[in-house]
Design a protein around this motif. Sequence first.
Motif, PDB file in Angstrom:
ATOM      1  N   THR A 282       0.814  -1.221   0.000  1.00  0.00           N
ATOM      2  CA  THR A 282       0.000   0.000   0.000  1.00  0.00           C
ATOM      3  C   THR A 282       0.843   1.264   0.000  1.00  0.00           C
ATOM      4  N   PRO A 283       1.870   1.394   0.881  1.00  0.00           N
ATOM      5  CA  PRO A 283       2.739   2.585   0.797  1.00  0.00           C
ATOM      6  C   PRO A 283       3.442   2.736  -0.550  1.00  0.00           C
ATOM      7  N   MET A 284       3.738   1.610  -1.207  1.00  0.00           N
ATOM      8  CA  MET A 284       4.381   1.676  -2.513  1.00  0.00           C
ATOM      9  C   MET A 284       3.408   2.167  -3.592  1.00  0.00           C
ATOM     10  N   LEU A 285       2.144   1.748  -3.498  1.00  0.00           N
ATOM     11  CA  LEU A 285       1.165   2.091  -4.528  1.00  0.00           C
ATOM     12  C   LEU A 285       0.558   3.476  -4.356  1.00  0.00           C
ATOM     13  N   ASN A 286       0.563   4.002  -3.140  1.00  0.00           N
ATOM     14  CA  ASN A 286      -0.067   5.303  -2.884  1.00  0.00           C
ATOM     15  C   ASN A 286       0.392   6.401  -3.837  1.00  0.00           C
ATOM     16  N   PRO A 287       1.707   6.576  -4.060  1.00  0.00           N
ATOM     17  CA  PRO A 287       2.132   7.646  -4.985  1.00  0.00           C
ATOM     18  C   PRO A 287       1.584   7.462  -6.397  1.00  0.00           C
ATOM     19  N   PHE A 288       1.504   6.211  -6.863  1.00  0.00           N
ATOM     20  CA  PHE A 288       0.993   5.940  -8.201  1.00  0.00           C
ATOM     21  C   PHE A 288      -0.512   6.225  -8.271  1.00  0.00           C
ATOM     22  N   LEU A 289      -1.235   5.833  -7.225  1.00  0.00           N
ATOM     23  CA  LEU A 289      -2.675   6.056  -7.215  1.00  0.00           C
ATOM     24  C   LEU A 289      -3.004   7.537  -7.224  1.00  0.00           C
ATOM     25  N   TYR A 290      -2.183   8.346  -6.545  1.00  0.00           N
ATOM     26  CA  TYR A 290      -2.447   9.781  -6.488  1.00  0.00           C
ATOM     27  C   TYR A 290      -1.902  10.531  -7.698  1.00  0.00           C
ATOM     28  N   SER A 291      -0.809  10.051  -8.279  1.00  0.00           N
ATOM     29  CA  SER A 291      -0.213  10.776  -9.403  1.00  0.00           C
ATOM     30  C   SER A 291      -0.862  10.409 -10.734  1.00  0.00           C
ATOM     31  N   LEU A 292      -1.184   9.124 -10.931  1.00  0.00           N
ATOM     32  CA  LEU A 292      -1.756   8.697 -12.204  1.00  0.00           C
ATOM     33  C   LEU A 292      -3.157   9.251 -12.417  1.00  0.00           C
ATOM     34  N   ARG A 293      -3.911   9.465 -11.341  1.00  0.00           N
ATOM     35  CA  ARG A 293      -5.286   9.940 -11.449  1.00  0.00           C
ATOM     36  C   ARG A 293      -5.402  11.444 -11.197  1.00  0.00           C
ATOM     37  N   ASN A 294      -4.277  12.110 -11.005  1.00  0.00           N
ATOM     38  CA  ASN A 294      -4.327  13.498 -10.593  1.00  0.00           C
ATOM     39  C   ASN A 294      -3.487  14.372 -11.518  1.00  0.00           C
ATOM     40  N   LYS A 295      -4.156  15.241 -12.280  1.00  0.00           N
ATOM     41  CA  LYS A 295      -3.440  16.096 -13.230  1.00  0.00           C
ATOM     42  C   LYS A 295      -2.568  17.122 -12.532  1.00  0.00           C
ATOM     43  N   ASP A 296      -2.992  17.608 -11.364  1.00  0.00           N
ATOM     44  CA  ASP A 296      -2.202  18.595 -10.634  1.00  0.00           C
ATOM     45  C   ASP A 296      -0.866  18.016 -10.190  1.00  0.00           C
ATOM     46  N   VAL A 297      -0.901  16.788  -9.688  1.00  0.00           N
ATOM     47  CA  VAL A 297       0.334  16.142  -9.235  1.00  0.00           C
ATOM     48  C   VAL A 297       1.239  15.845 -10.422  1.00  0.00           C
ATOM     49  N   ARG A 298       0.661  15.383 -11.526  1.00  0.00           N
ATOM     50  CA  ARG A 298       1.468  15.096 -12.715  1.00  0.00           C
ATOM     51  C   ARG A 298       2.128  16.371 -13.240  1.00  0.00           C
ATOM     52  N   ARG A 299       1.372  17.472 -13.229  1.00  0.00           N
ATOM     53  CA  ARG A 299       1.935  18.740 -13.678  1.00  0.00           C
ATOM     54  C   ARG A 299       3.077  19.182 -12.770  1.00  0.00           C
ATOM     55  N   ALA A 300       2.903  19.011 -11.457  1.00  0.00           N
ATOM     56  CA  ALA A 300       3.944  19.409 -10.513  1.00  0.00           C
ATOM     57  C   ALA A 300       5.187  18.545 -10.686  1.00  0.00           C
ATOM     58  N   LEU A 301       5.021  17.257 -10.955  1.00  0.00           N
ATOM     59  CA  LEU A 301       6.165  16.368 -11.174  1.00  0.00           C
ATOM     60  C   LEU A 301       6.911  16.736 -12.454  1.00  0.00           C
ATOM     61  N   LYS A 302       6.151  17.079 -13.493  1.00  0.00           N
ATOM     62  CA  LYS A 302       6.792  17.511 -14.752  1.00  0.00           C
ATOM     63  C   LYS A 302       7.592  18.790 -14.537  1.00  0.00           C
ATOM     64  N   SER A 303       7.015  19.704 -13.781  1.00  0.00           N
ATOM     65  CA  SER A 303       7.708  20.958 -13.473  1.00  0.00           C
ATOM     66  C   SER A 303       8.946  20.705 -12.641  1.00  0.00           C
ATOM     67  N   LEU A 304       8.841  19.733 -11.714  1.00  0.00           N
ATOM     68  CA  LEU A 304       9.968  19.411 -10.843  1.00  0.00           C
ATOM     69  C   LEU A 304      11.160  18.875 -11.626  1.00  0.00           C
ATOM     70  N   PHE A 305      10.862  18.122 -12.708  1.00  0.00           N
ATOM     71  CA  PHE A 305      11.914  17.528 -13.519  1.00  0.00           C
ATOM     72  C   PHE A 305      12.118  18.289 -14.846  1.00  0.00           C
ATOM     73  N   GLY A 306      11.653  19.492 -14.891  1.00  0.00           N
ATOM     74  CA  GLY A 306      11.864  20.309 -16.085  1.00  0.00           C
ATOM     75  C   GLY A 306      11.122  19.820 -17.292  1.00  0.00           C
ATOM     76  N   GLY A 307       9.945  19.212 -17.074  1.00  0.00           N
ATOM     77  CA  GLY A 307       9.112  18.748 -18.195  1.00  0.00           C
ATOM     78  C   GLY A 307       9.614  17.490 -18.865  1.00  0.00           C
ATOM     79  N   LYS A 308      10.493  16.720 -18.177  1.00  0.00           N
ATOM     80  CA  LYS A 308      11.069  15.523 -18.801  1.00  0.00           C
ATOM     81  C   LYS A 308      10.235  14.273 -18.571  1.00  0.00           C
ATOM     82  N   ILE A 309       9.149  14.384 -17.781  1.00  0.00           N
ATOM     83  CA  ILE A 309       8.296  13.213 -17.576  1.00  0.00           C
ATOM     84  C   ILE A 309       6.867  13.555 -17.953  1.00  0.00           C
TER      85      ILE A 309
END
Length: 309
Positions: A282-309
Amino acid sequence: MEPGNNTRISEFLLLGFSEDPALQPLIFGLFLSIYLVAVLGNLLIILATISDSHLHTPMYFFLSNLSFVDICLVSTIIPKMLVNIKTQNKAITYGGCITQMCFFWVFVELDSFLLGVMAYDRFVAICHPLHYSVIMNPKLCGLLVLVCWILSVLHALLQSLMVLRLTFCTHLEISHFFCELNEVVQLACSDTFLNDLVAYFALVLMAVCPFTGILYSYSKIVSSIRAISSAQGKYKAFSTCVSHVCVVSLFYSTGFGVYLSSVATHGSHSSSTASVMYTVVTPMLNPFLYSLRNKDVRRALKSLFGGKI
């Protein structure tokens, strides 16, 4: 070690999943991979939440706290297990076992309470949207997290102190991959009635109560969503809850399943195998469950890595 009762025992033996030497490298590699994914995934959620100003909201504040707790939870269990496999030594000291048990309960209860608080946050956001910013102010959010920590620490200390009063026999093998409370208590030679009473009372207070609060919150959320006239409005409201519902379902279904199975089959390896779901997977899957279904988190991750993901 002398036969008979011994209150000053030096160590327990964690039997783990299998004593087959051929399976040890596979188990080591599997759990090392799970640990790294869990830590890195939850760390990314925390960094994304901190770095993106759009995520400085109550929901993501609670999510970052949940990610931190999940990192602590897997770090309480897996490293010791990996060391034991690598050194081919199943021992854990008496003090180490009590300490691991205490921290395990702190972080598991924090998971349960934070999931309940996050359900309340979604309830306020959907059922009282006009008053959301007033109700879920920073002071209340900080207070809710503080109360979660206080209750979890007090409960963990109580459970640990209850174990310290027990007298243990010479048979000190734990059929688990970490010092799980029920397994340790079953090894005691002294009367464990008070321990069992406290454990069941704590289970109701610390697990059933948050879960009941979650069910109540979502019953109100469902009623509010059904009252929305447009299909797009219903979808938008429900989409903010999907990730949380998935995490809650996985955590509580596996958690309750473990304890129901442990009551039916004391000391079996089935309980330890099932425990992997809510303590590690469950702790391993939590980040995937929140990032894959959440556009805000995905956008923040892309910004964090300079748009490389």
